[in-house]
Design an enzyme around this catalytic site. Structure first.
Site, PDB file in Angstrom:
ATOM      1  NE  ARG A  78      -3.402   2.462   2.657  1.00 47.60           N
ATOM      2  CZ  ARG A  78      -3.200   3.366   3.628  1.00 47.60           C
ATOM      3  NH1 ARG A  78      -2.345   3.128   4.603  1.00 47.60           N
ATOM      4  NH2 ARG A  78      -3.850   4.512   3.625  1.00 47.60           N
ATOM      5  CG  HIS A 122      -0.852   9.131   3.463  1.00 44.93           C
ATOM      6  ND1 HIS A 122      -0.962   7.785   3.746  1.00 44.93           N
ATOM      7  CD2 HIS A 122      -0.418   9.692   4.622  1.00 44.93           C
ATOM      8  CE1 HIS A 122      -0.605   7.551   5.007  1.00 44.93           C
ATOM      9  NE2 HIS A 122      -0.263   8.699   5.557  1.00 44.93           N
ATOM     10  CD  GLU A 167      -4.318   7.697   9.884  1.00 50.00           C
ATOM     11  OE1 GLU A 167      -3.817   8.732  10.345  1.00 50.00           O
ATOM     12  OE2 GLU A 167      -4.004   6.557  10.276  1.00 50.00           O
ATOM     13  CG  ASN A 292      -4.826   3.474   8.738  1.00 52.07           C
ATOM     14  OD1 ASN A 292      -5.025   2.493   8.020  1.00 52.07           O
ATOM     15  ND2 ASN A 292      -4.400   4.631   8.276  1.00 52.07           N
ATOM     16  CE1 TYR A 294       0.525   3.152  13.390  1.00 49.41           C
ATOM     17  CE2 TYR A 294      -1.525   4.107  12.580  1.00 49.41           C
ATOM     18  CZ  TYR A 294      -0.245   3.634  12.352  1.00 49.41           C
ATOM     19  OH  TYR A 294       0.265   3.634  11.075  1.00 49.41           O
ATOM     20  CD  GLU A 352      -1.299   4.114   7.928  1.00 51.64           C
ATOM     21  OE1 GLU A 352      -1.003   4.607   9.044  1.00 51.64           O
ATOM     22  OE2 GLU A 352      -1.516   4.798   6.918  1.00 51.64           O
TER      23      GLU A 352
HETATM   24  C1  BGC Z   1      -0.506   7.771   9.253  1.00 53.13           C
HETATM   25  C2  BGC Z   1       0.947   7.590   8.938  1.00 53.13           C
HETATM   26  C3  BGC Z   1       1.783   7.781  10.180  1.00 53.13           C
HETATM   27  C4  BGC Z   1       1.380   6.721  11.185  1.00 53.13           C
HETATM   28  C5  BGC Z   1       2.115   6.765  12.496  1.00 53.13           C
HETATM   29  C6  BGC Z   1      -0.917   7.280  10.600  1.00 53.13           C
HETATM   30  O1  BGC Z   1      -1.530   8.299  11.314  1.00 53.13           O
HETATM   31  O2  BGC Z   1      -1.328   7.353   8.224  1.00 53.13           O
HETATM   32  O3  BGC Z   1       1.291   8.470   7.913  1.00 53.13           O
HETATM   33  O4  BGC Z   1       3.146   7.746   9.948  1.00 53.13           O
HETATM   34  O5  BGC Z   1       0.025   6.793  11.450  1.00 53.13           O
HETATM   35  O6  BGC Z   1       1.841   7.940  13.195  1.00 53.13           O
END
Ligand code: BGC
Length: 451
Positions: A78, A122, A167, A292, A294, A352
């Site tokens: 991607r 992006h 995002e 995505n 995290y 992601e």
């Molecule tokens: C984004 C990336 C970024 C990653 C880590 C996402 O918010 O799509 O561009 O590097 O998270 O922060």
């Protein structure tokens, strides 16, 4: 022996990157400047004075980088397209050399058996469009559709997966409300207008796809599940506001054709009345959604924390990444199952997922040991599998990121890569997390759950 973590056949194992974060050569071959080019060259905006002039030099080393993907056994890659390479002024004149870079990248991927997955936006808006108001201008939806149609006509014969935006929340919150990202505005009144125009643009891009494309298109959201810090009515309401602002503000207009009522409460007098007709444009049928993930947030009411009147509560005694994010893999399962509950059975991809941790110096010829990132990857893949078992139609997973890269205004110090990059020499070194991922892909997930 039972194989508890076997993933479905055809599951798309991938890794993700984005243009400004890795390509370098941002003005090469006739490209126009993007807002990130400008922001990064504005004194004081970037940690350590970093910028994307060279980054991972991927624009020139893409063939070598495709070999790194191949070594991992990736099924898919991607990447994002820098709009201003293709349309230096954002609209109008096409720069054939810029387009050709992406065409060559796609060919290289296909020759190596890797399925291309392209994101159109992006965050690197052409600076020429920012000069015309950027996402504040309602015409941005038409600009985006024009650009999207050019990309579809050029590459849809070889690119089977497209996303309109990556995002949109980060653009709104970082770019227009808090100013920590390009274009660096700090304006509550702009934020909901930008959010709305981004989702109109996404809808217009999907419409253009129906005319020019024949594979699959979707949109990518960052979803951060919100959990209340207590059962108090105030904390519950604060949690709902935080969820509406970060998550529902984007997914609802795209998938339900409306906004959650909490947004009026968040924005107060800055909340505009949007034309009802706009929601016909924002709500276009998608072929999939990319999510995505995290981290999560535990949320508490705080009357002084405007505009949300909500703050995240730090969770002690838990692992946090170098960007301060709690490692909480259950949030990934909750995100997927929660998304399905609200929006129904849409094919989903994790587009992601990854973590920045401190990496030790590289040693010639040796794998770089990154136990925290390796553990993060393992836990989150297991959590993804639990969501599949719970009935989520999860079709793929893209690790963030293939390479250490420019973490936007935080610069090069925050390393998310499966491959370490020495930015002085451009030497790439695989990390232990890359080795785990390679074994996961090869075994369809079966090595997960092993001691
Ligand atoms: C984004 C990336 C970024 C990653 C880590 C996402 O918010 O799509 O561009 O590097 O998270 O922060």
């Amino acid at each position: 022996m039972t194989r508890p973590y076997r993933f479905p056949d055809g599951f798309l194992w991938g890794a993700a990157t984005s243009a400004y974060q890795i390509e370098g050569s941002p003005l090469a071959d006739g490209a126009g400047p993007s807002i990130w080019q400008r922001y990064a060259h504005t004194p004081g905006m970037m940690a350590n004075g970093d910028h994307g002039d060279v980054a991972c030099d991927h624009y020139r080393r893409y063939k070598d980088d495709v070999q790194l993907m191949r070594a991992l056994g990736l099924k898919s890659y991607r990447f994002s397209v820098n709009w201003a390479r293709v349309l230096p002024e954002g609209t109008g004149r096409v720069n054939a050399k810029g387009l050709d870079f992406y065409s060559r990248l796609v060919d290289e991927l296909l020759e190596n058996g890797i399925v291309p997955n392209a994101t159109l936006f992006h965050w690197d808006l052409p600076a020429a469009l920012d000069d015309r108001g950027g996402w504040l201008n309602r015409d941005s939806a038409h600009w985006f559709a024009e650009y999207a149609a050019i990309m579809f006509s050029a590459l849809d014969d070889r690119v089977p997966y497209w996303s309109t935006l990556n995002e949109p929340w980060v653009v709104v919150d970082g770019g227009y409300l808090r100013g920590a990202l390009a274009p660096g505005h700090r304006n509550l009144y702009e934020a909901p207008i930008v959010a709305h125009n981004l989702m109109r643009a996404s809808g217009a891009g999907i419409q253009a796809y129906r005319a020019h494309g024949r594979h699959a298109i979707g949109v990518v959201f960052n979803i951060e599940p919100k959990y209340p810090a207590s059962g108090s009515a105030e904390d519950l309401a604060a949690t709902r506001r935080a969820d509406a602002y970060m998550n529902l503000q984007f997914a609802d207009p795209a998938l339900l054709g409306s906004y959650p009522p909490e947004l009026r409460d968040v924005y107060g007098e800055a909340w505009p009345d949007f034309p009802a007709d706009d929601f016909r444009l924002t709500r276009q049928p998608v072929d999939f959604v990319g999510l995505n993930y995290y981290t999560r947030a535990v949320v508490r009411h705080d009357a002084d924390a405007l505009p949300l009147r909500a703050v995240p509560v730090h969770q002690p005694h838990r692992t946090h990444t170098e960007t301060g994010w709690e490692v909480y893999e259950q949030g990934l399962t909750d995100m997927l199952t929660g998304f399905r509950r609200r929006y129904g059975d849409i094919p989903l991809y994790i587009t992601e997922n990854g973590a920045a941790f401190y990496d030790p110096p590289t040693v010639e010829g040796a794998l770089l040991q990154d136990p925290l990132r390796t553990d993060y990857l393992r836990r989150h893949l297991e959590a993804a599998h639990r969501a599949i078992e719970a009935g989520v139609d999860l079709r793929g997973y893209y690790a963030w990121s293939l390479l250490d890269n420019l973490e936007w205004s935080l610069g090069y110090a925050k390393r998310f890569g499966l491959y370490h990059v020495d930015f002085a020499t451009q030497q790439r070194t695989p990390k232990a997390s890359a080795q785990l991922y390679q074994r996961v892909i090869e075994s369809h997930g079966e090595v997960l759950g092993e001691p």
